[in-house]
Design a protein around this motif. Structure first.
Motif, PDB file in Angstrom:
ATOM      1  N   LEU A 214      12.558 -87.108  40.465  1.00 24.32           N
ATOM      2  CA  LEU A 214      12.088 -86.001  41.295  1.00 24.32           C
ATOM      3  C   LEU A 214      11.023 -86.533  42.249  1.00 24.32           C
ATOM      4  O   LEU A 214       9.870 -86.123  42.233  1.00 24.32           O
TER       5      LEU A 214
ATOM      6  N   ASP B  90      15.537 -85.844  47.192  1.00 23.98           N
ATOM      7  CA  ASP B  90      16.000 -84.860  46.224  1.00 23.98           C
ATOM      8  C   ASP B  90      17.174 -85.405  45.412  1.00 23.98           C
ATOM      9  O   ASP B  90      17.777 -86.423  45.756  1.00 23.98           O
TER      10      ASP B  90
ATOM     11  N   GLU C 114      21.827 -78.585  37.634  1.00 28.77           N
ATOM     12  CA  GLU C 114      22.343 -78.592  38.997  1.00 28.77           C
ATOM     13  C   GLU C 114      22.758 -80.000  39.425  1.00 28.77           C
ATOM     14  O   GLU C 114      23.749 -80.175  40.140  1.00 28.77           O
ATOM     15  N   GLY C 115      22.005 -81.009  38.998  1.00 29.82           N
ATOM     16  CA  GLY C 115      22.383 -82.383  39.317  1.00 29.82           C
ATOM     17  C   GLY C 115      23.718 -82.764  38.706  1.00 29.82           C
ATOM     18  O   GLY C 115      24.564 -83.386  39.355  1.00 29.82           O
TER      19      GLY C 115
ATOM     20  N   SER D 197      16.258 -77.836  31.726  1.00 29.19           N
ATOM     21  CA  SER D 197      15.836 -77.929  33.115  1.00 29.19           C
ATOM     22  C   SER D 197      16.978 -77.545  34.055  1.00 29.19           C
ATOM     23  O   SER D 197      18.074 -78.113  33.979  1.00 29.19           O
ATOM     24  N   ASN D 198      16.724 -76.595  34.931  1.00 29.58           N
ATOM     25  CA  ASN D 198      17.732 -76.197  35.918  1.00 29.58           C
ATOM     26  C   ASN D 198      18.094 -77.350  36.839  1.00 29.58           C
ATOM     27  O   ASN D 198      19.235 -77.462  37.302  1.00 29.58           O
ATOM     28  N   GLN D 199      17.127 -78.230  37.115  1.00 24.15           N
ATOM     29  CA  GLN D 199      17.395 -79.356  38.005  1.00 24.15           C
ATOM     30  C   GLN D 199      18.377 -80.338  37.379  1.00 24.15           C
ATOM     31  O   GLN D 199      19.218 -80.914  38.077  1.00 24.15           O
ATOM     32  N   THR D 200      18.280 -80.526  36.074  1.00 22.87           N
ATOM     33  CA  THR D 200      19.250 -81.382  35.383  1.00 22.87           C
ATOM     34  C   THR D 200      20.642 -80.775  35.452  1.00 22.87           C
ATOM     35  O   THR D 200      21.629 -81.460  35.760  1.00 22.87           O
TER      36      THR D 200
END
Length: 297
Positions: free
Chosen positions: A166, A170, A198-199, A193-196
């Motif tokens: 991060l 991005d 979404e990735g 984690s939403n970022q995980t």
């Protein structure tokens, strides 16, 4: 009912429940963070009903018994508990009780992980890594140390595995070149984690093979995976248990290293020489090993 929100399910059944069952249901809906870790007897005493009423309550919801209900409740709420709620779970315990509770939970996490582990799927993950053109690893928040640890050792076994970070770029920019020849490893535990997520979802759309390391089948990482390694991370407090996940990662690293032994030995031979020349490690470590090999004191 595995993917249904348990609280919603209780609300649907509530109008047809007996008075005692409604008391149990109300307590669970208002205090789910406490109820999930109470025995049937303790829950019954708290709301003023018998233990048998608690057992019948579980049956009304479609479970074989109260332990099944309790386990499902624990799994579902883990991602809903705030940090403060998780902190309160061990409030009031003496130091020795906290230590005993933590160690017992970690031992149970390791035992359960081993019992439930799909060995053939685990081997498939190693094969995927060996065949991959490139390897990417995603793990944020409390899973970040696990991701860093994995990439550190994979860098000796494979060419340039990439840790998704991060930072200034991005996660989508870091994954934009992934394709069907690549493997993306994602790891995450409650609270996910939403970022995980979404990735991994982005990498999957790009055609990459997805491997995830997470805690159960209701995890959002599970449904995205081509192969998913399940490992327990239960801890009744504000910290995440990483003992079993780290053990699984160690096993994965070792199996991958054995599959690429020649490449690994070559790399370590080069690095050992560099470490000595650059004094990377304290000199007495090498002196001790040298004396030990020579039978010195």
């Amino acid at each position: 009912m595995e993917n249904m929100d348990l609280i919603e399910h209780i609300q649907q059944k509530f109008p047809r429940m007996s008075k005692g069952q409604k008391a149990i249901a109300t307590f669970i809906m208002e205090n789910y963070d406490k109820a999930a870790f109470m025995t049937a007897g303790a829950l019954g005493r708290t709301v003023g009903v018998s233990e048998s009423t608690v057992v019948r309550f579980a049956c009304v919801l479609g479970y074989e018994g109260y332990p099944k209900l309790q386990k499902h409740l624990q799994e579902i709420i883990k991602n809903k508990l705030t940090t403060v709620q998780r902190l309160n779970l061990m409030e009031g315990l003496e130091a020795d009780k906290i230590i005993d509770t933590v160690l017992k939970m970690e031992i149970n996490n390791l035992k359960t992980t081993r019992q439930d582990l799909d060995i053939n799927m685990f081997k498939n993950v190693v094969d995927d890594l060996v065949k991959a053109r490139r390897i990417f690893v995603i793990g944020f928040r409390s899973s970040a140390p696990l991701a860093q640890f994995l990439v550190y050792y994979l860098s000796y076994i494979f060419e340039s595995p990439q840790l998704i970070t991060l930072g200034t770029s991005d996660i989508y920019a870091q994954l934009v070149h992934v394709c069907h020849e690549d493997v993306v490893i994602g790891m995450g535990f409650p609270r996910y984690s939403n970022q995980t997520v979404e990735g991994l979802r982005f990498a999957k759309r790009r055609g990459a093979k997805i491997v995830t390391i997470t805690d159960n089948k209701i995890s959002p990482l599970y449904e995205l995976a081509d192969n998913c390694i399940l490992t327990k991370s239960d801890m009744n407090s504000f910290v995440d248990s990483l003992v079993a996940p780290l053990s699984i990662i160690n096993a994965l690293i070792i199996m991958a290293g054995l599959a690429r032994k020649d490449y690994l030995v070559e790399n370590f031979s080069v690095m050992e020489q560099v470490w000595r020349e650059k004094n990377v490690y304290a000199k007495h470590d090498f002196d001790f090993m040298h004396k030990d090999q020579q039978g010195g004191e």
